[in-house]
Design an enzyme around this catalytic site. Structure first.
Site, PDB file in Angstrom:
ATOM      1  N   TYR A  68       0.849  -1.189   0.000  1.00  8.84           N
ATOM      2  CA  TYR A  68       0.000   0.000   0.000  1.00  8.84           C
ATOM      3  C   TYR A  68       0.882   1.235   0.000  1.00  8.84           C
ATOM      4  O   TYR A  68       1.750   1.396   0.865  1.00  8.84           O
ATOM      5  CB  TYR A  68      -0.928   0.026   1.219  1.00  8.84           C
ATOM      6  CG  TYR A  68      -1.988   1.097   1.103  1.00  8.84           C
ATOM      7  CD1 TYR A  68      -3.249   0.785   0.640  1.00  8.84           C
ATOM      8  CD2 TYR A  68      -1.708   2.430   1.409  1.00  8.84           C
ATOM      9  CE1 TYR A  68      -4.228   1.771   0.489  1.00  8.84           C
ATOM     10  CE2 TYR A  68      -2.671   3.412   1.260  1.00  8.84           C
ATOM     11  CZ  TYR A  68      -3.933   3.081   0.799  1.00  8.84           C
ATOM     12  OH  TYR A  68      -4.875   4.062   0.644  1.00  8.84           O
TER      13      TYR A  68
ATOM     14  N   SER B 216       4.074   9.135  13.823  1.00 10.07           N
ATOM     15  CA  SER B 216       5.538   9.114  13.862  1.00 10.07           C
ATOM     16  C   SER B 216       6.071   9.626  15.201  1.00 10.07           C
ATOM     17  O   SER B 216       5.418  10.410  15.896  1.00 10.07           O
ATOM     18  CB  SER B 216       6.104   9.973  12.736  1.00 10.07           C
ATOM     19  OG  SER B 216       5.772   9.428  11.488  1.00 10.07           O
TER      20      SER B 216
ATOM     21  N   GLU C 243      -1.696 -36.461  28.025  1.00 12.79           N
ATOM     22  CA  GLU C 243      -2.578 -35.384  27.540  1.00 12.79           C
ATOM     23  C   GLU C 243      -3.953 -35.912  27.143  1.00 12.79           C
ATOM     24  O   GLU C 243      -4.795 -35.139  26.694  1.00 12.79           O
ATOM     25  CB  GLU C 243      -1.923 -34.667  26.359  1.00 12.79           C
ATOM     26  CG  GLU C 243      -0.708 -33.855  26.762  1.00 12.79           C
ATOM     27  CD  GLU C 243      -0.176 -32.974  25.636  1.00 12.79           C
ATOM     28  OE1 GLU C 243      -0.597 -33.164  24.475  1.00 12.79           O
ATOM     29  OE2 GLU C 243       0.651 -32.095  25.938  1.00 12.79           O
TER      30      GLU C 243
ATOM     31  N   ASN D 100      -3.671   5.709   6.149  1.00 11.25           N
ATOM     32  CA  ASN D 100      -4.389   6.493   7.151  1.00 11.25           C
ATOM     33  C   ASN D 100      -5.132   5.566   8.120  1.00 11.25           C
ATOM     34  O   ASN D 100      -4.950   4.349   8.118  1.00 11.25           O
ATOM     35  CB  ASN D 100      -5.337   7.485   6.477  1.00 11.25           C
ATOM     36  CG  ASN D 100      -6.399   6.788   5.623  1.00 11.25           C
ATOM     37  OD1 ASN D 100      -6.652   5.590   5.774  1.00 11.25           O
ATOM     38  ND2 ASN D 100      -7.014   7.532   4.733  1.00 11.25           N
TER      39      ASN D 100
ATOM     40  N   HIS E  61       4.903  15.240   9.860  1.00 13.55           N
ATOM     41  CA  HIS E  61       4.153  14.112   9.321  1.00 13.55           C
ATOM     42  C   HIS E  61       2.671  14.165   9.665  1.00 13.55           C
ATOM     43  O   HIS E  61       1.819  13.799   8.863  1.00 13.55           O
ATOM     44  CB  HIS E  61       4.719  12.796   9.860  1.00 13.55           C
ATOM     45  CG  HIS E  61       5.862  12.247   9.069  1.00 13.55           C
ATOM     46  ND1 HIS E  61       5.753  11.917   7.744  1.00 13.55           N
ATOM     47  CD2 HIS E  61       7.126  11.947   9.424  1.00 13.55           C
ATOM     48  CE1 HIS E  61       6.908  11.445   7.316  1.00 13.55           C
ATOM     49  NE2 HIS E  61       7.767  11.466   8.314  1.00 13.55           N
TER      50      HIS E  61
ATOM     51  N   GLU F  59       9.993   5.191  17.871  1.00  9.43           N
ATOM     52  CA  GLU F  59      10.247   4.771  16.490  1.00  9.43           C
ATOM     53  C   GLU F  59      11.681   5.114  16.079  1.00  9.43           C
ATOM     54  O   GLU F  59      12.394   4.289  15.517  1.00  9.43           O
ATOM     55  CB  GLU F  59       9.243   5.473  15.580  1.00  9.43           C
ATOM     56  CG  GLU F  59       9.359   5.136  14.112  1.00  9.43           C
ATOM     57  CD  GLU F  59       8.395   5.945  13.266  1.00  9.43           C
ATOM     58  OE1 GLU F  59       8.206   5.580  12.089  1.00  9.43           O
ATOM     59  OE2 GLU F  59       7.845   6.958  13.756  1.00  9.43           O
ATOM     60  N   HIS F  60      12.101   6.353  16.355  1.00  8.14           N
ATOM     61  CA  HIS F  60      13.454   6.802  16.022  1.00  8.14           C
ATOM     62  C   HIS F  60      14.092   7.445  17.250  1.00  8.14           C
ATOM     63  O   HIS F  60      13.419   8.128  18.020  1.00  8.14           O
ATOM     64  CB  HIS F  60      13.441   7.887  14.932  1.00  8.14           C
ATOM     65  CG  HIS F  60      12.599   7.586  13.746  1.00  8.14           C
ATOM     66  ND1 HIS F  60      11.308   8.082  13.594  1.00  8.14           N
ATOM     67  CD2 HIS F  60      12.853   6.857  12.628  1.00  8.14           C
ATOM     68  CE1 HIS F  60      10.817   7.664  12.438  1.00  8.14           C
ATOM     69  NE2 HIS F  60      11.718   6.921  11.836  1.00  8.14           N
TER      70      HIS F  60
ATOM     71  N   GLN G 274       9.867  14.910  12.059  1.00  9.01           N
ATOM     72  CA  GLN G 274       8.769  14.004  12.378  1.00  9.01           C
ATOM     73  C   GLN G 274       7.481  14.749  12.676  1.00  9.01           C
ATOM     74  O   GLN G 274       6.389  14.273  12.341  1.00  9.01           O
ATOM     75  CB  GLN G 274       9.154  13.117  13.568  1.00  9.01           C
ATOM     76  CG  GLN G 274      10.332  12.223  13.287  1.00  9.01           C
ATOM     77  CD  GLN G 274      10.168  11.447  11.994  1.00  9.01           C
ATOM     78  OE1 GLN G 274       9.275  10.621  11.840  1.00  9.01           O
ATOM     79  NE2 GLN G 274      11.045  11.713  11.024  1.00  9.01           N
TER      80      GLN G 274
ATOM     81  N   ASP H 133      15.278   7.734   6.527  1.00 12.92           N
ATOM     82  CA  ASP H 133      14.029   7.727   5.772  1.00 12.92           C
ATOM     83  C   ASP H 133      14.259   7.458   4.291  1.00 12.92           C
ATOM     84  O   ASP H 133      13.368   6.948   3.609  1.00 12.92           O
ATOM     85  CB  ASP H 133      13.317   9.073   5.914  1.00 12.92           C
ATOM     86  CG  ASP H 133      12.431   9.131   7.145  1.00 12.92           C
ATOM     87  OD1 ASP H 133      12.196   8.077   7.766  1.00 12.92           O
ATOM     88  OD2 ASP H 133      11.961  10.236   7.486  1.00 12.92           O
TER      89      ASP H 133
ATOM     90  N   HIS I  18      -2.873 -40.035  19.127  1.00 12.11           N
ATOM     91  CA  HIS I  18      -1.473 -39.624  19.074  1.00 12.11           C
ATOM     92  C   HIS I  18      -0.575 -40.746  19.605  1.00 12.11           C
ATOM     93  O   HIS I  18       0.434 -41.107  19.002  1.00 12.11           O
ATOM     94  CB  HIS I  18      -1.239 -38.366  19.921  1.00 12.11           C
ATOM     95  CG  HIS I  18      -1.645 -37.091  19.270  1.00 12.11           C
ATOM     96  ND1 HIS I  18      -2.955 -36.788  18.963  1.00 12.11           N
ATOM     97  CD2 HIS I  18      -0.904 -36.023  18.867  1.00 12.11           C
ATOM     98  CE1 HIS I  18      -3.009 -35.596  18.418  1.00 12.11           C
ATOM     99  NE2 HIS I  18      -1.772 -35.098  18.338  1.00 12.11           N
TER     100      HIS I  18
ATOM    101  N   GLN J 214     -10.925  -0.209   0.869  1.00 11.28           N
ATOM    102  CA  GLN J 214     -11.297  -1.075  -0.252  1.00 11.28           C
ATOM    103  C   GLN J 214     -10.072  -1.668  -0.940  1.00 11.28           C
ATOM    104  O   GLN J 214     -10.127  -2.779  -1.479  1.00 11.28           O
ATOM    105  CB  GLN J 214     -12.167  -0.323  -1.261  1.00 11.28           C
ATOM    106  CG  GLN J 214     -11.543   0.866  -1.945  1.00 11.28           C
ATOM    107  CD  GLN J 214     -11.772   2.160  -1.181  1.00 11.28           C
ATOM    108  OE1 GLN J 214     -11.957   2.159   0.036  1.00 11.28           O
ATOM    109  NE2 GLN J 214     -11.769   3.276  -1.904  1.00 11.28           N
TER     110      GLN J 214
END
Length: 431
Positions: A129, A234, A411, A211, A259, A323-324, A256, A357, A416, A188
């Site tokens: 995506y 971010s 068990e 998003n 973003h 994250e960073h 950041q 990045d 088995h 979709q």
């Protein structure tokens, strides 16, 4: 923006509040996404085209859904030469970095004579995506598709919202070896990749950011397909001493903040005067950014400056699990070596997060929302899977069989137990 002082008696409580702060995108999307997924699963292509017209305002038919090879070639050719060169440069560095991650197969015989091991193989089909809208993201294409190619994924299906396809995105797709691109976005698109829709065949795993609708859709289709992660806003933590240039550090924090209004930028420094200089520089630079309104909201609502001894920074970073994280100090390794929880670390005054990045080669798809405590950034391992194997001859089975029977009976699983018991003592009858 809030300011925290390590010496304040309420520091730990205020820091804990910062760590636990929720920054979810304020959109009530679950019901809408549920309906979209159900419709695409039931109706296929018709629902995909209907939602494209409804949400994106673009009327498409089946013939117009796929980006043709000629369109990819023409779009890539329209990309500015310096951008194409940068894309090629980045793609090669990303490819080289991820090739080093390739694991080895193994086969061995243990002391019981059992032959065992594992082998690695690529996922067959992956969907990528790529967000559209107000910006083009060629780096998203590279960071997701190049590792998939390195892993040996046979089919990479890229989806991106309908509308004008940015030349840089098409140039990145070409550089990454992506030949299947579909004009579909939102929930979709995730549904089409998961369930199939007309000419869009289903995939085995979906990767790439989006998003709140895309993230919610990925959460709901997990199990039907694999996903990379559920990305949140971010984050960056910059650990800096007072010997840095304030404008450099301000720019790093804003990299950041621009973003998303829900992004979080945090400065940790032991120099209060330097912190004030960085804060002033942030205000100056925000006024010059095309993304200034977004960055301003992020810094105002979620930014923080922490005045603390630098030797405390690894503990603070681990609690944030960002994250960073940048260590802009004289000896960055001494601090970074103590950190356990971070998506990616950038060491030294000349290693801003922005190079990660785009062109460093490491992946920029990283865990957010403290997920670095238990997960890693995107890698070749997201596009391969491991299959184990066990091979026994009669002698090896005799070493394993009795314990298998005992455990199966314990068990309460008699079939088995029988499966193993019937073979015990039968080695002489092997043909």
């Amino acid at each position: 923006m809030r300011r925290l002082h390590f010496s304040d008696p309420d520091f730990e409580a205020r820091f804990a509040a910062l760590v636990s702060e929720r920054r979810d995108t304020p959109e009530d999307v679950e019901a809408s996404v549920r309906d979209v997924l159900a419709a695409v699963r039931a109706e296929g292509l018709a629902a995909v085209l209907r939602f494209g017209a409804q949400f994106d305002g673009v009327e498409l038919d089946e013939a117009g859904l796929r980006v043709t090879p000629e369109e990819i070639e023409a779009g890539a050719a329209a990309c500015a030469p310096e951008v194409r060169e940068a894309i090629a440069f980045a793609a090669e560095r990303i490819r080289t970095y991820h090739e080093r991650q390739r694991p080895a197969d193994a086969r061995f015989t243990d002391t019981a004579g059992v032959e065992m091991g594992w082998r690695w193989g690529p996922i067959e089909a992956v969907g990528v995506y790529v967000p559209g809208g107000r910006a083009a993201y060629p780096s998203t294409v590279l960071m997701n598709a190049v590792p998939a190619k390195v892993a040996g994924v046979g089919r990479i299906a890229m989806v991106t919202p309908p509308g004008k396809l940015q030349p840089a995105v098409l140039a990145a797709a070409q550089a990454a070896g992506v030949t299947e691109i579909w004009r579909v976005g939102g929930a979709q698109a995730v549904a089409a990749l998961a369930f199939g829709a007309g000419p869009i065949a289903p995939v085995d795993k979906i990767v790439g950011p989006g998003n709140a609708f895309v993230t919610a859709a990925k959460r709901r289709v997990y199990g039907v397909v694999g996903i990379d992660a559920l990305a949140g806003p971010s984050e960056i933590v910059v650990v800096a001493d007072g010997l840095n240039r304030a404008d450099w550090i301000a720019a790093d924090l804003l990299s950041q903040a621009e973003h998303d209004p829900a992004a979080q930028s945090i400065l940790i420094t032991d120099d209060e005067a330097f912190a004030a200089q960085v804060e002033a520089q942030i205000e100056v630079q925000i006024a010059t950014l095309a993304t200034g309104a977004v960055a301003q909201a992020s810094w105002r609502d979620h930014g923080a400056v922490i005045i603390a001894p630098l030797d405390q920074s690894p503990r603070l970073v681990d609690a944030l699990a960002p994250e960073h994280v940048e260590f802009a100090v004289a000896d960055p390794d001494a601090l970074a070596d103590q950190v356990r929880h971070a998506g990616a670390m950038f060491l030294g005054r000349h290693a801003p997060e922005a190079i990660g990045d785009y062109v460093a080669g490491s992946n920029h798809v990283l865990p957010t929302s403290r997920a670095a405590r238990f997960s890693s950034g995107l890698s070749i391992y997201d596009f391969i899977k491991r299959t184990s194997f066990v091979k026994c001859d009669a002698a090896a089975f005799e070493a394993l069989g009795p314990a298998t029977v005992a455990l199966a009976e314990a068990e309460g699983l008699p079939a088995h137990a029988r499966s193993a018991a019937l073979r015990l003592g039968q080695g002489a009858q092997e043909s």
